[in-house]
Design an enzyme around this catalytic site. Sequence first.
Site, PDB file in Angstrom:
ATOM      1  N   TYR A   1       1.223  61.339  11.656  1.00  0.00           N
ATOM      2  CA  TYR A   1       0.727  60.694  10.437  1.00  0.00           C
ATOM      3  C   TYR A   1       1.078  59.212  10.406  1.00  0.00           C
ATOM      4  CZ  TYR A   1      -0.086  65.344   8.473  1.00  0.00           C
ATOM      5  OH  TYR A   1      -0.525  66.606   8.235  1.00  0.00           O
TER       6      TYR A   1
ATOM      7  N   ARG B   1      34.323  62.383 -10.394  1.00  0.00           N
ATOM      8  CA  ARG B   1      33.361  63.488 -10.352  1.00  0.00           C
ATOM      9  C   ARG B   1      33.919  64.563 -11.278  1.00  0.00           C
ATOM     10  NH1 ARG B   1      31.438  66.348  -4.693  1.00  0.00           N
ATOM     11  NH2 ARG B   1      33.454  67.377  -4.923  1.00  0.00           N
TER      12      ARG B   1
ATOM     13  N   CYS C   1       6.578  65.932  10.824  1.00  0.00           N
ATOM     14  CA  CYS C   1       5.628  66.574   9.924  1.00  0.00           C
ATOM     15  C   CYS C   1       6.321  67.726   9.185  1.00  0.00           C
ATOM     16  CB  CYS C   1       4.433  67.116  10.708  1.00  0.00           C
ATOM     17  SG  CYS C   1       3.592  65.869  11.700  1.00  0.00           S
ATOM     18  N   MET C   2       5.597  68.401   8.335  1.00  0.00           N
ATOM     19  CA  MET C   2       6.208  69.487   7.573  1.00  0.00           C
ATOM     20  C   MET C   2       6.674  70.626   8.479  1.00  0.00           C
ATOM     21  SD  MET C   2       4.754  71.702   4.348  1.00  0.00           S
ATOM     22  CE  MET C   2       4.531  70.313   3.277  1.00  0.00           C
ATOM     23  N   ASP C   3       5.879  70.923   9.509  1.00  0.00           N
ATOM     24  CA  ASP C   3       6.151  72.101  10.343  1.00  0.00           C
ATOM     25  C   ASP C   3       6.448  71.772  11.798  1.00  0.00           C
ATOM     26  OD1 ASP C   3       5.099  73.712   8.106  1.00  0.00           O
ATOM     27  OD2 ASP C   3       3.199  72.804   8.736  1.00  0.00           O
TER      28      ASP C   3
ATOM     29  N   LYS D   1      30.578  77.070   0.278  1.00  0.00           N
ATOM     30  CA  LYS D   1      29.506  76.730  -0.665  1.00  0.00           C
ATOM     31  C   LYS D   1      28.214  76.443   0.093  1.00  0.00           C
ATOM     32  CE  LYS D   1      30.920  71.884  -0.579  1.00  0.00           C
ATOM     33  NZ  LYS D   1      31.799  70.880  -1.229  1.00  0.00           N
TER      34      LYS D   1
ATOM     35  N   HIS E   1      40.518  66.127  -5.671  1.00  0.00           N
ATOM     36  CA  HIS E   1      39.645  65.960  -4.502  1.00  0.00           C
ATOM     37  C   HIS E   1      39.576  64.481  -4.130  1.00  0.00           C
ATOM     38  CE1 HIS E   1      36.535  67.294  -1.752  1.00  0.00           C
ATOM     39  NE2 HIS E   1      35.591  66.552  -2.304  1.00  0.00           N
TER      40      HIS E   1
ATOM     41  N   ARG F   1      41.566  72.840   1.599  1.00  0.00           N
ATOM     42  CA  ARG F   1      40.191  73.324   1.400  1.00  0.00           C
ATOM     43  C   ARG F   1      39.314  72.715   2.475  1.00  0.00           C
ATOM     44  NH1 ARG F   1      41.520  70.742  -3.372  1.00  0.00           N
ATOM     45  NH2 ARG F   1      39.795  69.312  -2.979  1.00  0.00           N
TER      46      ARG F   1
HETATM   47  C1  LIG Z   1      32.896  70.579  -0.437  1.00  0.00           C
HETATM   48  C2  LIG Z   1      34.277  70.517  -0.931  1.00  0.00           C
HETATM   49  C3  LIG Z   1      35.370  70.663  -0.068  1.00  0.00           C
HETATM   50  C4  LIG Z   1      35.227  70.715   1.432  1.00  0.00           C
HETATM   51  O1  LIG Z   1      35.026  69.398   1.929  1.00  0.00           O
HETATM   52  P1  LIG Z   1      34.880  69.147   3.496  1.00  0.00           P
HETATM   53  O2  LIG Z   1      34.820  67.676   3.608  1.00  0.00           O
HETATM   54  O3  LIG Z   1      33.602  69.798   3.911  1.00  0.00           O
HETATM   55  O4  LIG Z   1      36.055  69.757   4.141  1.00  0.00           O
HETATM   56  C5  LIG Z   1      36.634  70.724  -0.617  1.00  0.00           C
HETATM   57  N1  LIG Z   1      36.817  70.628  -1.948  1.00  0.00           N
HETATM   58  C6  LIG Z   1      35.800  70.455  -2.810  1.00  0.00           C
HETATM   59  C7  LIG Z   1      36.064  70.347  -4.258  1.00  0.00           C
HETATM   60  C8  LIG Z   1      34.502  70.371  -2.335  1.00  0.00           C
HETATM   61  O5  LIG Z   1      33.499  70.178  -3.187  1.00  0.00           O
END
Ligand SMILES: *Cc1c(COP(=O)(O)O)cnc(C)c1O
Length: 371
Positions: free
Chosen positions: A263, A133, A310-312, A35, A165, A221
């Site tokens: 700045y 979540r 700064c920005m850049d 992602k 999760h 995951r």
């Molecule tokens: C981002 C995410 C992961 C991966 O998590 P890591 O801590 O980067 O391994 C796994 N499952 C879900 C649902 C996530 O949103």
Amino acid sequence: MWQAQVRIDLDAIRHNVATLRGLLRPGTALMSVVKADAYGHGLLPVATAAVQAGATWLGAATLDEALTLREHGITVRILSWLHSPGRPLHEAITAGVDLSASSSDALDEIAAAARQAHRPAAVHLKIDTGMSRNGATRADWPALLTAAAKAEADGDIEIAAVWSHFACADEPGHPSILRQQLAFDDALDVAAGLGVEPPLRHLANSAATLTLPESHFDLVRVGLSTYGLEPIPGAAPDLRPAMSVHARVALVKAVPAGEGVSYGHTYKILRDTNLALVPLGYADGVPRSASSRGLVEIGGKVRRVVGRVCMDQIMVDCGDDDVRPGDEAVLFGRGGPTADDWAAAADTINYEIVARMGSNRTPRVYVGEQA
Ligand SMILES: *Cc1c(COP(=O)(O)O)cnc(C)c1O
């Protein structure tokens, strides 16, 4: 001649995926989570490298990420888990992307999209085991299961998995971890009681993959650790960070004691020094909150950012050293400071450092690419 670049080592990605696979039981599959443009590392090159190293699943948050993978010929299973109502789910189903459902409404929408696609949708039913979540609550879980079983009997979906999760897997021993594991077991029992026996169960993110083998189930995951970063310091010494951030010093000048820098003049030069101007700033993902705290390697020495980011651009204190325009500055990676150093300097996590650095105007360059 380049001015700034984010380098991604695809050999490191392959090494990390192979190393992580080595932690799993033979029956457990690995999903590389790609992602957010592969945590800033680049969706397609990372996905390709991960698959080469044996990832049999890819994880995408949005439909667009998942569809982009399919459009570029990635054939492993893909799970996409975050959609607001009204998204073109039928496109994902046609493309053979697995979808997650956290509520009966979401499931209804998937079933309708499957009828439109003339093909059953592979659905991962998500239970909220304590993160608050995504996922169905314990109270809504039986209704989601019942709706899923009916949609499966109607031929609209195939129940591919039950999943959840962790909220605090990166804090080993946190009491929520065991509570979530028990809630997951309970959710599986409730499913079995309603006749739902999912072919796959998955729960573990990187932290759990590294520290809780009993949470691996059928699939893990892994996001962060794919990129060679640790969710817990010291948890995975064999991983190799894949991202490094480089820039060429644009200007060096002697600045006398007493002058303010950048700045707001939040930093004052204490003794005469040489400042190197490095052409990367917060628009490139350098966190402004690391002003006067971030670290940069130039000429083999780790030095400090002085004054506000700064920005850049940023200013780096080089003392009496003979630093020249054109010298290479390394913000992190490759023996310089680390993404973790920048996370500490910016009061954030390594995830945010790489995700932001890689999602901006700085060109990404891939090394370790196989012909
Ligand atoms: C981002 C995410 C992961 C991966 O998590 P890591 O801590 O980067 O391994 C796994 N499952 C879900 C649902 C996530 O949103």
